[in-house]
Design an enzyme around this catalytic site. Structure first.
Site, mmCIF file in Angstrom:
data_model
loop_
_atom_site.group_PDB
_atom_site.id
_atom_site.type_symbol
_atom_site.label_atom_id
_atom_site.label_comp_id
_atom_site.label_asym_id
_atom_site.label_seq_id
_atom_site.Cartn_x
_atom_site.Cartn_y
_atom_site.Cartn_z
ATOM 1 N N TYR A 129 0.854 -1.184 0.000
ATOM 2 C CA TYR A 129 0.000 0.000 0.000
ATOM 3 C C TYR A 129 0.898 1.244 0.000
ATOM 4 O O TYR A 129 1.708 1.417 0.905
ATOM 5 C CB TYR A 129 -0.941 -0.026 1.207
ATOM 6 C CG TYR A 129 -1.667 1.278 1.378
ATOM 7 C CD1 TYR A 129 -2.468 1.772 0.364
ATOM 8 C CD2 TYR A 129 -1.517 2.033 2.524
ATOM 9 C CE1 TYR A 129 -3.105 2.986 0.488
ATOM 10 C CE2 TYR A 129 -2.161 3.250 2.671
ATOM 11 C CZ TYR A 129 -2.947 3.724 1.641
ATOM 12 O OH TYR A 129 -3.566 4.936 1.763
ATOM 13 N N ASP B 236 -0.281 -7.213 6.587
ATOM 14 C CA ASP B 236 -1.432 -6.416 6.151
ATOM 15 C C ASP B 236 -2.330 -7.361 5.357
ATOM 16 O O ASP B 236 -2.034 -7.719 4.218
ATOM 17 C CB ASP B 236 -0.960 -5.232 5.301
ATOM 18 C CG ASP B 236 -2.124 -4.339 4.848
ATOM 19 O OD1 ASP B 236 -3.273 -4.826 4.861
ATOM 20 O OD2 ASP B 236 -1.883 -3.177 4.463
ATOM 21 N N LYS C 190 -12.046 -1.141 4.249
ATOM 22 C CA LYS C 190 -12.261 -1.903 3.019
ATOM 23 C C LYS C 190 -13.279 -3.031 3.248
ATOM 24 O O LYS C 190 -14.409 -2.768 3.559
ATOM 25 C CB LYS C 190 -10.932 -2.437 2.496
ATOM 26 C CG LYS C 190 -9.775 -1.439 2.606
ATOM 27 C CD LYS C 190 -9.990 -0.207 1.755
ATOM 28 C CE LYS C 190 -8.759 0.691 1.854
ATOM 29 N NZ LYS C 190 -8.966 2.050 1.450
HETATM 30 N N1 PLP Z 1 -3.487 -1.249 3.645
HETATM 31 C C1 PLP Z 1 -4.053 -1.421 2.452
HETATM 32 C C2 PLP Z 1 -3.825 -2.696 1.709
HETATM 33 C C3 PLP Z 1 -4.863 -0.411 1.900
HETATM 34 O O1 PLP Z 1 -5.441 -0.598 0.697
HETATM 35 C C4 PLP Z 1 -5.062 0.788 2.634
HETATM 36 C C5 PLP Z 1 -5.885 1.897 2.088
HETATM 37 O O2 PLP Z 1 -6.140 1.990 0.906
HETATM 38 C C6 PLP Z 1 -4.443 0.935 3.870
HETATM 39 C C7 PLP Z 1 -3.672 -0.104 4.350
HETATM 40 C C8 PLP Z 1 -4.636 2.173 4.684
HETATM 41 O O3 PLP Z 1 -5.894 2.146 5.270
HETATM 42 P P1 PLP Z 1 -6.780 3.436 5.617
HETATM 43 O O4 PLP Z 1 -7.112 4.105 4.330
HETATM 44 O O5 PLP Z 1 -7.951 2.848 6.335
HETATM 45 O O6 PLP Z 1 -5.935 4.306 6.502
#
Ligand code: PLP
Length: 369
Positions: free
Chosen positions: A99, A167, A192
């Protein structure tokens, strides 16, 4: 009970005071102190003790097979808290493909971080140092959906005295349970799939062990105030109750899209762990149960402008960032991630929703055509 049952019933909890099946919305920021000055309720102040977290945290913990779960204000808040709870001087290994928001933060962070190809356990082994304390993996990883072999990574990390954190946002507990494969910490952007309706921002960590590191994480969450609001926690539980059917339909739609788009003359490549020719497919078969996720990407023949042009022509898909909602989203990823991105310029990221798959395919075919 099976996880499907636990999720659908939100663990089956019933509010003691009212016998309500759906939980009350706790908004109080403070709690009554006992006359002897104690807090027998176990709660003093909302930043550390919000009862709105109890049910969604307990449910996520059950689905992940953890020893404790904690909700955060966002996925980023959860991830950053996990890094900031390490000791000073600790070395971290993280993926080159991950990410982008977190990769950007890691690049700015003052600690010692090495980015490696997380789909290659040998690269992780070579990056180990005597002070490596955390290996961070993301699988399937944004936006090319590289697969990390969690069991192999857990063994490598543990031998070196490090933890493995994963993650698991895109895998969800429906498809993969990293703790059962040896991971020490699981992270979700609950924004998500866990919520699934594109109407809140939230994050979560789940631990395999209630140890000093976990206690530091909980302390940092409270001290930094990286906490979720009560209404968001309530909405998140409501979303999690339909997690299994939503994820299963999204997986089936993504698989059908991957197959149909592989035959499209205007598509140079389809990136999806469910496709036999995909690099991490064999590991995904072993590691992901019941599907390969709702996320896929396509590389469009004709390059960046052709990709942006195709995204401009969709009528049913929504041109928007994020993923994991019931509606399908399409995004030209490189222009979101900026000039330093490893993402190919001709790549469109697709988050398959739960709509009729023929509608989704037809819309993309006309857009690509
Ligand atoms: N990890 C992944 C795989 C993501 O797609 C995202 C956000 O798009 C995040 C972490 C970060 O999450 P947040 O947008 O809830 O802060």
């Amino acid at each position: 009970m099976k996880n499907e049952t636990l999720a659908a019933q939100g663990l089956g909890w019933v509010d003691e005071a009212t016998r309500a099946i759906s939980p009350p919305l706790h908004a109080s920021s403070t709690y009554l102190r006992d006359v002897d000055n104690g807090y027998r309720s176990g709660r003093a102040y909302i930043r550390a003790d919000n009862p709105a977290f109890d049910q969604p945290e307990a449910l996520l913990n059950a689905l992940e097979g953890g020893a404790g779960a904690a909700l955060f204000a966002s996925g980023m808040a959860a991830a950053v808290t996990a890094f900031l709870s390490l000791g000073s001087g600790d070395h971290v290994i993280a993926p080159k493909t991950m990410y982008w928001g977190l990769r950007g933060w890691l690049a700015e962070w003052s600690a010692d971080v090495d980015l490696v190809d997380m789909s290659d356990p040998g690269a992780v082994r070579r990056a180990l140092r005597p002070n490596t304390r955390l290996v961070w993996a993301e699988t399937p990883a944004n936006p090319t959906w590289d697969i990390a072999d969690l069991a192999a990574l857990a063994e490598i990390a543990h031998r070196a005295g490090a933890r493995l954190a994963v993650d698991s946002t895109c895998a969800t507990p429906v498809l993969t349970q990293p703790i059962a494969l040896g991971a020490d910490l699981v992270m979700h952007s609950a924004t998500k799939y866990l919520n699934g309706h594109s109407d809140l921002i939230a994050g979560a960590l789940v631990t395999a062990r209630d140890d000093d590191y976990w206690q530091r994480i909980l302390g940092n969450r409270a001290h930094m105030g990286a906490v979720l609001g009560s209404f968001e926690a309530w909405l998140l539980l409501r979303g999690m109750r339909t997690l299994f059917p939503r994820v299963r339909i999204a997986c089936a739609n993504a698989m059908a899209l991957a197959e149909r788009l592989s035959a499209n003359p205007n598509v140079a490549q389809v990136l999806y762990p469910g496709l036999k020719g995909f690099k991490g497919h064999d590991i995904a078969v072993r590691q992901m149960k019941g599907g390969f996720g709702g996320m896929l990407s396509i590389r469009v023949k004709g390059g960046e402008q052709a990709a942006i042009g195709a995204a401009a022509r969709v009528k049913i898909w929504k041109r928007a960032t994020s993923l994991g909602g019931v509606e399908s989203l399409i995004e030209h990823r490189a222009s979101v991630e900026g000039p330093d991105t490893p993402c190919p310029p001709d790549l469109l990221r697709l988050s398959a929703g739960i709509e009729d798959v023929d509608d989704l395919v037809a819309d993309l075919e006309q857009a690509l055509g």
